[in-house]
Write an enzyme that holds these catalytic residues in place. Structure first.
Site, PDB file in Angstrom:
ATOM      1  N   ASN A   1       2.409  -5.793 -12.155  1.00  0.00           N
ATOM      2  CA  ASN A   1       1.429  -4.709 -12.053  1.00  0.00           C
ATOM      3  C   ASN A   1       1.806  -3.636 -13.086  1.00  0.00           C
ATOM      4  O   ASN A   1       2.911  -3.086 -13.048  1.00  0.00           O
ATOM      5  CB  ASN A   1       1.475  -4.141 -10.629  1.00  0.00           C
ATOM      6  CG  ASN A   1       0.513  -2.995 -10.441  1.00  0.00           C
ATOM      7  OD1 ASN A   1       0.455  -2.091 -11.268  1.00  0.00           O
ATOM      8  ND2 ASN A   1      -0.223  -2.994  -9.351  1.00  0.00           N
TER       9      ASN A   1
ATOM     10  N   HIS B   1       1.625   1.655 -13.883  1.00  0.00           N
ATOM     11  CA  HIS B   1       2.410   2.849 -14.214  1.00  0.00           C
ATOM     12  C   HIS B   1       2.664   3.041 -15.703  1.00  0.00           C
ATOM     13  O   HIS B   1       3.152   4.091 -16.119  1.00  0.00           O
ATOM     14  CB  HIS B   1       3.678   2.900 -13.360  1.00  0.00           C
ATOM     15  CG  HIS B   1       3.311   3.040 -11.915  1.00  0.00           C
ATOM     16  ND1 HIS B   1       2.528   4.078 -11.463  1.00  0.00           N
ATOM     17  CD2 HIS B   1       3.534   2.256 -10.833  1.00  0.00           C
ATOM     18  CE1 HIS B   1       2.306   3.936 -10.166  1.00  0.00           C
ATOM     19  NE2 HIS B   1       2.909   2.831  -9.761  1.00  0.00           N
TER      20      HIS B   1
ATOM     21  N   HIS C   1      -4.732  -1.988 -11.003  1.00  0.00           N
ATOM     22  CA  HIS C   1      -5.544  -1.407  -9.920  1.00  0.00           C
ATOM     23  C   HIS C   1      -6.456  -0.336 -10.507  1.00  0.00           C
ATOM     24  O   HIS C   1      -5.989   0.702 -10.965  1.00  0.00           O
ATOM     25  CB  HIS C   1      -4.580  -0.802  -8.884  1.00  0.00           C
ATOM     26  CG  HIS C   1      -5.244  -0.243  -7.666  1.00  0.00           C
ATOM     27  ND1 HIS C   1      -4.523   0.234  -6.605  1.00  0.00           N
ATOM     28  CD2 HIS C   1      -6.548  -0.083  -7.319  1.00  0.00           C
ATOM     29  CE1 HIS C   1      -5.346   0.660  -5.657  1.00  0.00           C
ATOM     30  NE2 HIS C   1      -6.586   0.479  -6.078  1.00  0.00           N
TER      31      HIS C   1
ATOM     32  N   ARG D   1      -8.400   2.391  -9.604  1.00  0.00           N
ATOM     33  CA  ARG D   1      -8.621   3.244  -8.420  1.00  0.00           C
ATOM     34  C   ARG D   1      -9.917   4.017  -8.579  1.00  0.00           C
ATOM     35  O   ARG D   1     -10.344   4.332  -9.692  1.00  0.00           O
ATOM     36  CB  ARG D   1      -7.453   4.233  -8.264  1.00  0.00           C
ATOM     37  CG  ARG D   1      -6.138   3.573  -7.900  1.00  0.00           C
ATOM     38  CD  ARG D   1      -5.095   4.626  -7.579  1.00  0.00           C
ATOM     39  NE  ARG D   1      -5.419   5.301  -6.350  1.00  0.00           N
ATOM     40  CZ  ARG D   1      -4.829   5.028  -5.173  1.00  0.00           C
ATOM     41  NH1 ARG D   1      -3.872   4.145  -5.093  1.00  0.00           N
ATOM     42  NH2 ARG D   1      -5.185   5.676  -4.089  1.00  0.00           N
TER      43      ARG D   1
ATOM     44  N   ARG E   1      -6.886   7.471 -11.510  1.00  0.00           N
ATOM     45  CA  ARG E   1      -5.698   8.281 -11.814  1.00  0.00           C
ATOM     46  C   ARG E   1      -4.781   7.627 -12.845  1.00  0.00           C
ATOM     47  O   ARG E   1      -4.005   8.298 -13.487  1.00  0.00           O
ATOM     48  CB  ARG E   1      -4.936   8.618 -10.544  1.00  0.00           C
ATOM     49  CG  ARG E   1      -4.165   7.473  -9.954  1.00  0.00           C
ATOM     50  CD  ARG E   1      -3.255   7.936  -8.856  1.00  0.00           C
ATOM     51  NE  ARG E   1      -3.982   8.410  -7.692  1.00  0.00           N
ATOM     52  CZ  ARG E   1      -3.513   8.315  -6.443  1.00  0.00           C
ATOM     53  NH1 ARG E   1      -2.329   7.826  -6.224  1.00  0.00           N
ATOM     54  NH2 ARG E   1      -4.215   8.753  -5.427  1.00  0.00           N
TER      55      ARG E   1
ATOM     56  N   GLU F   1      -6.977  -5.323  -8.886  1.00  0.00           N
ATOM     57  CA  GLU F   1      -6.869  -4.714  -7.557  1.00  0.00           C
ATOM     58  C   GLU F   1      -7.928  -3.640  -7.445  1.00  0.00           C
ATOM     59  O   GLU F   1      -8.129  -2.861  -8.391  1.00  0.00           O
ATOM     60  CB  GLU F   1      -5.507  -4.012  -7.457  1.00  0.00           C
ATOM     61  CG  GLU F   1      -4.558  -4.630  -6.499  1.00  0.00           C
ATOM     62  CD  GLU F   1      -3.322  -3.769  -6.387  1.00  0.00           C
ATOM     63  OE1 GLU F   1      -3.424  -2.602  -5.981  1.00  0.00           O
ATOM     64  OE2 GLU F   1      -2.250  -4.263  -6.740  1.00  0.00           O
TER      65      GLU F   1
ATOM     66  N   THR G   1      -0.662   2.455  -2.551  1.00  0.00           N
ATOM     67  CA  THR G   1      -1.376   1.831  -1.434  1.00  0.00           C
ATOM     68  C   THR G   1      -0.463   1.847  -0.205  1.00  0.00           C
ATOM     69  O   THR G   1       0.630   1.284  -0.239  1.00  0.00           O
ATOM     70  CB  THR G   1      -1.741   0.373  -1.787  1.00  0.00           C
ATOM     71  OG1 THR G   1      -2.231   0.353  -3.121  1.00  0.00           O
ATOM     72  CG2 THR G   1      -2.778  -0.169  -0.842  1.00  0.00           C
TER      73      THR G   1
ATOM     74  N   GLU H   1      -2.672 -11.294   0.382  1.00  0.00           N
ATOM     75  CA  GLU H   1      -1.411 -10.784  -0.155  1.00  0.00           C
ATOM     76  C   GLU H   1      -0.743 -10.040   0.987  1.00  0.00           C
ATOM     77  O   GLU H   1      -1.321  -9.101   1.558  1.00  0.00           O
ATOM     78  CB  GLU H   1      -1.639  -9.846  -1.344  1.00  0.00           C
ATOM     79  CG  GLU H   1      -0.302  -9.318  -1.867  1.00  0.00           C
ATOM     80  CD  GLU H   1      -0.434  -8.469  -3.126  1.00  0.00           C
ATOM     81  OE1 GLU H   1      -1.368  -8.692  -3.924  1.00  0.00           O
ATOM     82  OE2 GLU H   1       0.406  -7.563  -3.292  1.00  0.00           O
TER      83      GLU H   1
ATOM     84  N   HIS I   1       4.634  -5.338  -2.859  1.00  0.00           N
ATOM     85  CA  HIS I   1       4.767  -3.908  -2.569  1.00  0.00           C
ATOM     86  C   HIS I   1       6.211  -3.580  -2.213  1.00  0.00           C
ATOM     87  O   HIS I   1       6.766  -4.133  -1.273  1.00  0.00           O
ATOM     88  CB  HIS I   1       3.850  -3.418  -1.446  1.00  0.00           C
ATOM     89  CG  HIS I   1       3.404  -2.006  -1.704  1.00  0.00           C
ATOM     90  ND1 HIS I   1       4.227  -0.927  -1.476  1.00  0.00           N
ATOM     91  CD2 HIS I   1       2.262  -1.509  -2.226  1.00  0.00           C
ATOM     92  CE1 HIS I   1       3.597   0.172  -1.835  1.00  0.00           C
ATOM     93  NE2 HIS I   1       2.410  -0.153  -2.303  1.00  0.00           N
TER      94      HIS I   1
HETATM   95  N1  PXP Z   1       0.344  -5.332  -4.371  1.00  0.00           N
HETATM   96  C1  PXP Z   1      -0.576  -4.391  -4.076  1.00  0.00           C
HETATM   97  C2  PXP Z   1      -1.797  -4.820  -3.347  1.00  0.00           C
HETATM   98  C3  PXP Z   1      -0.404  -3.048  -4.462  1.00  0.00           C
HETATM   99  O1  PXP Z   1      -1.321  -2.123  -4.146  1.00  0.00           O
HETATM  100  C4  PXP Z   1       0.752  -2.706  -5.206  1.00  0.00           C
HETATM  101  C5  PXP Z   1       0.937  -1.295  -5.682  1.00  0.00           C
HETATM  102  O2  PXP Z   1      -0.005  -1.000  -6.633  1.00  0.00           O
HETATM  103  C6  PXP Z   1       1.678  -3.727  -5.490  1.00  0.00           C
HETATM  104  C7  PXP Z   1       1.469  -5.031  -5.049  1.00  0.00           C
HETATM  105  C8  PXP Z   1       2.909  -3.454  -6.273  1.00  0.00           C
HETATM  106  O3  PXP Z   1       3.731  -2.608  -5.549  1.00  0.00           O
HETATM  107  P1  PXP Z   1       5.000  -1.972  -6.266  1.00  0.00           P
HETATM  108  O4  PXP Z   1       4.460  -1.104  -7.374  1.00  0.00           O
HETATM  109  O5  PXP Z   1       5.668  -1.215  -5.189  1.00  0.00           O
HETATM  110  O6  PXP Z   1       5.804  -3.116  -6.802  1.00  0.00           O
END
Ligand code: PXP
Length: 236
Positions: A7, A10, A43, A45, A49, A69, A100, A150, A190
């Protein structure tokens, strides 16, 4: 062997902090793939953001497997139908949250979600529901017609003490087994990092891990290639 979805939200968070147009999430996505990531997750959003609409279209073009996402709104569905990601992961969204927070209440929104999912899957976009590891959510996800779930691993990642850790671990293990029995494909993510991903990866039956924050943070110190490679090794 489980797959790794990285992901890259960031990278966009950093760009939006200064609004100078860099660093580029697409460039990061391509580096992740060349370092062994099996897919890229971003994602979009509702409040935009971090990831912007333009990023989503560019990432789609740049990578082979893209997981978009999003929340289950009409606006996001229309965007997804244009972007055509390989898979959409539906997540709950709250304006004030920093990430999330919990899983979707698939059981409560079953009728709405079933229709929503069908519209995407009819266009060959797989749908995954981000849910907490609870029986009723797994059962609802299976009834919704989604091909994937997931499992939210955040409670496990945040659990303090060996008793709570073990309890959260068992919840995930049971949810994976039930989901597989119901014919669902299972992803997880997550809060996973180099200290906990290996343990979750020991659970048989998880297709893909979606990991963001810890890999991007790690990349600040060791570079994105090394950060992706070492996480991939951790879950293999
Ligand atoms: N899966 C989902 C559905 C999420 O919303 C996120 C956070 O954006 C992640 C995985 C990844 O989580 P992390 O950034 O804590 O690794």
């Amino acid at each position: 062997m489980p797959k790794l979805g990285v992901n890259i939200d960031h990278i966009a968070t950093l760009r939006e902090a200064r609004k100078e147009g860099f660093p580029s999430p697409v460039e990061a996505a391509m580096l992740c793939v060349s370092s062994g990531a099996d897919s890229i997750v971003a994602h979009l959003r509702e409040d935009r953001r971090h990831i912007q609409d333009k990023d989503i279209f560019e990432i789609r073009k740049a990578v082979k497997r893209f997981d978009m996402e999003m929340s289950a709104t009409a606006e996001m569905q229309n965007i997804a139908l244009k972007v055509k990601p390989d898979i959409v992961t539906l997540v709950p969204e709250k304006r004030q949250e920093v990430t999330t927070e919990g899983g979707l209440d698939a059981a409560k929104q079953l009728k709405y979600l079933s229709k929503y999912i069908k519209r995407l899957q009819d266009k060959d976009i797989d749908v995954s529901l981000f849910i907490d590891p609870q029986n009723k959510q797994v059962v609802a996800a299976a009834r919704s017609g989604a091909r994937f779930i997931e499992i939210h691993t955040g409670a496990y990642a945040n659990a303090k003490g060996s008793y709570s850790k073990a309890r959260e671990f068992q919840k995930i293990k049971r949810a994976v087994a039930l989901a597989r029995k119901k014919g669902l494909k299972v992803n997880a993510g997550h809060g996973l990092d180099l200290s906990n991903a290996r343990r979750i990866a020991s659970i048989k039956g998880i297709e893909e891990f979606n990991i963001g924050f810890s890999i991007i943070v790690d990349s600040l110190f060791v570079g994105i290639e090394k950060a992706v490679k070492r996480m991939k090794k951790e879950i293999s």
